[in-house]
Design a protein around this motif. Structure first.
Motif, PDB file in Angstrom:
ATOM      1  N   TRP A   1      66.002 -34.196  44.056  1.00 51.48           N
ATOM      2  CA  TRP A   1      65.159 -33.645  42.990  1.00 51.48           C
ATOM      3  C   TRP A   1      65.864 -33.577  41.636  1.00 51.48           C
TER       4      TRP A   1
ATOM      5  N   ALA B   1      65.830 -27.584  41.548  1.00 53.38           N
ATOM      6  CA  ALA B   1      65.954 -29.043  41.662  1.00 53.38           C
ATOM      7  C   ALA B   1      67.382 -29.507  41.433  1.00 53.38           C
TER       8      ALA B   1
ATOM      9  N   GLN C   1      64.729 -34.836  38.116  1.00 48.52           N
ATOM     10  CA  GLN C   1      63.623 -34.167  37.395  1.00 48.52           C
ATOM     11  C   GLN C   1      64.122 -33.297  36.236  1.00 48.52           C
TER      12      GLN C   1
ATOM     13  N   ARG D   1      59.147 -28.370  37.094  1.00 49.29           N
ATOM     14  CA  ARG D   1      59.821 -29.242  38.048  1.00 49.29           C
ATOM     15  C   ARG D   1      60.009 -28.434  39.323  1.00 49.29           C
ATOM     16  N   PHE D   2      60.564 -29.077  40.315  1.00 46.23           N
ATOM     17  CA  PHE D   2      60.745 -28.372  41.584  1.00 46.23           C
ATOM     18  C   PHE D   2      61.797 -27.275  41.413  1.00 46.23           C
TER      19      PHE D   2
ATOM     20  N   GLY E   1      58.256 -36.188  42.817  1.00 45.48           N
ATOM     21  CA  GLY E   1      58.887 -35.623  41.630  1.00 45.48           C
ATOM     22  C   GLY E   1      58.479 -36.386  40.384  1.00 45.48           C
TER      23      GLY E   1
END
Lengths: 688, 688
Positions: free
Chosen positions: A665, A659, A668, A655-656, A596
């Motif tokens: 996560w 998240a 992030q 970003r994921f 991340g």
């Protein structure tokens, strides 16, 4: 809600005054015929004040058009700047000065009267005094100094004062504040607004500024044998921001009169302190950091020793005083000059209105083109990338017709996506002990920020600039959107700035989300991307495009397309050249950095994460980002007229996915109050 | 042919100046928005100067319309009067003054510039000086006296002077003559033009004139304690005709400048001689012939002792000097006032354009109506009688559509016929040893004056007036046509005036043909009539109309309808009631006086020669004339759409048919140079 109508609001003093009006809680409508100003000033005003300021490209002499503005807005008063204003020019084309300045004012007053608006602050000038040194005891010049303007420009100001005076005499409910400016100088401290130096400047400081940046050889000083401390003439230089504030004071003064009480009164707006030409010269040299070339020439006809304001009346009655110095003005002017060496003028850049209603300038299409034919168009709505043309081939999907962007079938073409791109599972998240319920706009989830995401917002700006280094030309465009606490269910006030950096082969995008210090929320969540669909095939299909990515790892997703938290390899190894098409489609979040990232990745490496080519063309697209992931979407779901499935593919840095709802996560995307989210993406189009 | 464009040419000073322009050989185009003037002034100008003066109802602020005038005519220069001009009103509605006066001027100058017209004579005012008594040695006021107008009207004049000055400075090919008027008084000696006294007059003499005719009680004299010979203030009163001539002098001066040479120069137009209020009062009382009531009131704010012009500059440079006295002005004003007590204003009278092109005012339809419903319409073309309505019944044939009058099938409906009505045998005649060959427009003969008879001419005027005596209202309309030597082959210059006298039951027509003293021919031939078709049946047919005439004697005619010289009884004795119709038709010249007549029969008895009734209606027509004959024509040949044979019958008073070719009859129609032909007809419509 009542408005102040500002005529000439795109001009030098007008634009600064609009900013002060908004800062003082006034709502503003701008009317300007742009004959000697630029709409870019209005775009920058909105960018600075973070509010929409209605603008009408109307010549005051067009009474019908002006009347429509008065009918559309509840106008409470008028600040009247609109005028031609060059003394020298006025002696050459006096009829145009009388037509524009007096004709425009008469039309304005007619429309005001027809709409029962009887409050006006008028932009007059110390020029109405003419040579005040003819009289005893008239320096510093008081308002009762006899008027005797010596040029058509000054006469137009004098005549308009007379007209306003007579109107007040005939109907004493009229409120007219006559503001007689001395020598306005300087620029907005933001560096975004200042005097647009078209042609050869007539005034000392604009000229000096052009000497400083090399557009003029040297300053001519006309006479150094006057009876001043250094022999040069004395004038009263006032910072344009101080001057702008004087208008607010005058307007407040008029608004505080008793109901039904009128007024006609003149006020000098000056510092009351004289500066010689050399004083100003030295102050500006100090701001620049070096001595600037000058020569002393003979006295100029009509010049006199001292024209300083007696500003006592404004000081005492309006409670207004100039607070900024010549040094402040020089500093601000130098910032404006260095950051905008050609003012608002940018080569090979043009814009057009990008609304069905061509009188509404809020959404515009900005196009910059380069010597090699590379051409990029951006629009305010969603700060979107509408078009990129490389070697004559359109390589980004976009609509020509602005109304297409608001259709439901628009698959987020080219737009900025926010406040949180991609999916938020269950349309909710927890943060600092609060549960935030969002609107579920895709099944049970929130997609791309909800029903009213950034793609549906009109961004302020752009602040458009251009830098040239030899043959290399780089254009930047700053767009801004104020995303308030509560919008779409998200907490916290976020100021989103999208900065495009465009050169002759690439489009860079910087995503900035500032969680404001003044935000009511401790923290918020941000994940920004751009949703452009690329197509380098030269046809309406991307089938056969060969992609090659830096990673083959994607986030594993469940049936509702939410990540499970696992990293898995994708169905085809795209680290090797992979031909996309009906049999090889993608809509996955690929992971560049499994660890991340932090909130602001802008100083991280701008890593090329995917490249694409197509046998039809010799164009190669390289997508790069500082983000830890990107969504590769090959456009299976495109279903809008003029395009078909797989007409374009997306490489959305981000970003994921989801998240905020995955413990490992979350960091992030969580942005604490005062922190700034940041990332970069860049799409480069090179010859394959 | 180049023209002088006169703005405000229908106004007081404008109209007098147009007359002087024409008198001095200039061609003129008038532009006026008629906001404070009457087109009747233009009609009267044409009547006086006997020339068509193109007129455009255009507001100067309508640049497009104004530009069209400049494109249509070759304009050489402009005399610019158009302005609002009441000092008192200007303090109440200043914006309208600035808009109209300054806005109008700016628009005018823009259009002039666009059409490369750079010569302008501007109607300024001594008002620009303000109170000249503030300065030493400025009475009489010279042009260099400082300007300081004290009211919006004066300021507009001052500002326009400034604009013209600056334009000349910027482009020294401009030629501007600034004429500063002192106090214009008087009227045109013809009694046809003067100041139209709408509302309460602000000026001394118009007010006094209204006292004289009983519209105001008494004159107020504001202050009799000034330092003058009788205690009242001294002003410089100038006869409007002198003033008008000043414009010609200024225009000539500008036109005599060297090619390419420009000028901006001010000239006072005044007599240079002051008169007190009492001086003027006494002069006007003398003109009226009795003492008029007045009272002395207190001084009026702003009034000063003496505002007399120093007119030396105009005297020496323009070679112009006022030659008429205050007494002359009073005499002319009194004539104007008594002959036009309400100026151009006439009750129950209206007019409309009677051309397809509604912007062309030359041919108008003039309608006067009476309390009993009697209504009469006249048009300029042919000075024709277009309509008479009695008891709701149209009793005269006419067309609603003006274009119908120019159709070939028009059987001379309602028109004046001349120069020689009816037939001239062989289309020729001998006079003073000359044989005049005319155009044969009916077989071998000339009918109704030839191909371009009076019926096809647009008459100037009308000079429309109204007299009221208790309930009795009488309207008169004077139309004029200049019939030049050689027209249609006739010798001699003839000025034809048709005077209609209309009351609530009758239409009188006076036919006047003056063989001008300046005519190149020793003698000419004239025979005038009116060709109205009457129909009192209330239907489209006169069948069944019962006529009864004073005579049963007609001129015997040969096969070509030319008289043989014999008098014979007609086929039916019409001295007894005779029902006309298909079986009883007439087209004969009936003889009222077998001895014929002299040239001017107007003072002869206006003898009823025929009366007509119809069983359908209770209308009785009585036709009377001073002429020795009349043509009774029962309309067998009518063949024009909307009408049919016998839709109307004519009773055309005249001299004997073909008199010029019958030795015993010639004296009826031969008019020597300096003599005047005259006759009268009258058609009365009474209840049967």
């Amino acid at each position: 809600m009542s408005y102040i109508l500002v005529t000439g609001g795109a001009g030098y003093i007008g634009s600064h005054t609009v900013i002060e009006l908004v800062n003082h809680g006034y709502k503003v409508v701008i009317v300007d015929n742009l004959c000697n100003s630029s709409y870019d000033a209005v775009a920058r005003i909105e960018y600075i004040v973070k509010q929409h300021v209605p603008f009408f490209n109307v010549d005051l002499r067009d009474s019908d058009a002006l009347d429509k503005v008065f009918k559309q807005y509840d106008i409470q008063g008028v600040i009247h700047f609109a005028a031609l204003k060059a003394v020298g020019e006025s002696t050459k084309i006096p009829l145009q000065y009388y037509d524009n300045n007096i004709g425009g004012t008469i039309s304005l007053l007619n429309v005001m009267k027809a709409n029962s608006v009887k409050t006006v602050v008028f932009s007059s000038s110390a020029t109405v005094y003419g040579d005040a040194t003819r009289f005893e005891n008239m320096i510093p010049i008081p308002e009762h100094c006899p008027n005797d303007p010596t040029n058509p420009y000054g006469k137009t100001k004098y005549m308009i004062e007379q007209i306003l005076k007579d109107i007040h005499t005939a109907d004493n409910q009229w409120r007219s504040a006559i503001l007689r400016y001395f020598n306005p100088i300087g620029a907005h401290p933001s560096g975004l607004l200042g005097e647009d130096p078209l042609g050869i400047p007539n005034n000392l400081l604009p000229y000096l500024a052009q000497v400083a940046i090399g557009r003029r050889d040297k300053l001519s000083i006309f006479g150094n044998d006057y009876d001043s401390h250094d022999g040069t003439p004395i004038r009263d230089y006032i910072h344009v921001v101080d001057l702008a504030k004087g208008h607010i004071s005058a307007l407040n003064y008029l608004n505080k009169l008793e109901t039904g009480e009128g007024l006609f009164r003149e006020w000098n707006l000056g510092t009351g302190k004289g500066s010689t030409v050399f004083d100003v010269y030295h102050a500006f040299c100090k701001a620049v950091g070096r001595e600037l070339p000058y020569e002393v020439a003979g006295r100029r006809g009509g010049d006199v020793l001292n024209l300083t304001a007696n500003a006592t009346r404004a000081n005492t009655e309006l409670k207004w005083e100039a607070t900024l110095s010549v040094e402040d003005a020089c500093k601000d002017l130098w910032k404006w000059t260095t950051e905008n060496p050609f003012g608002f003028n940018i080569d090979n850049y043009k814009w057009q209105v990008f609304n069905d209603d061509k009188s509404d300038y809020s959404n515009r299409l900005h196009t910059v083109s380069f010597a090699n034919g590379f051409k990029v168009s951006l629009a305010n709505r969603g700060a979107l990338l509408q078009s990129v043309v490389k070697n004559g081939t359109s390589v980004v999907c976009g609509f020509q017709d602005p109304s297409r962007y608001i259709e439901k079938s628009n698959p987020f073409f080219g737009t900025t996506v926010g406040r949180v791109a991609n999916r938020i599972g269950g349309a909710k998240f927890e943060l600092n002990g609060n549960t935030y319920q969002l609107a579920a706009n895709e099944g049970a989830n929130t997609l791309h920020g909800g029903f009213h995401g950034y793609d549906k917002q009109t961004f302020f700006g752009p602040v458009a600039k251009q830098e040239k280094n030899g043959d290399k030309v780089v254009n930047t465009f700053l767009f801004k959107y104020e995303d308030k606490d509560g919008n779409n269910g998200f907490p916290g006030d976020v100021e989103c700035v999208i900065k495009y950096t465009v050169d002759d082969e690439s489009v860079g995008i910087e995503f900035i989300g500032s969680h404001l210090e003044t935000s009511p929320a401790e923290a918020t969540v941000i994940n920004l991307t751009n949703h452009s669909y690329f197509n380098i095939s030269g046809t309406d299909s991307t089938d056969g495009t060969v992609v090659k990515a830096i990673t083959n790892t994607q986030l594993e997703v469940d049936d509702s397309l939410l990540p499970t938290g696992k990293f898995v390899p994708t169905h085809t190894d795209i680290t090797k050249p992979t031909k996309i098409g009906p049999d090889c489609a993608f809509d996955y979040c690929f992971v560049v950095n499994e660890a991340g990232s932090g909130i602001d990745t802008r100083s991280d490496e701008l890593k090329p994460v995917l490249e694409a080519t197509h046998p039809n063309t010799n164009i190669k697209l390289v997508a790069a980002t500082t983000d830890p992931a990107f969504q590769l979407y090959t456009g299976t779901g495109i279903d809008t007229p003029g395009f078909k499935p797989r007409s374009g593919f997306c490489v959305e840095n981000s970003r994921f996915v989801n998240a905020i709802n995955v413990p490992e996560w979350r960091k992030q995307v969580i942005v604490k109050r005062g922190e700034t989210y940041g990332s970069k993406a860049k799409y480069t189009f090179v010859d394959a």
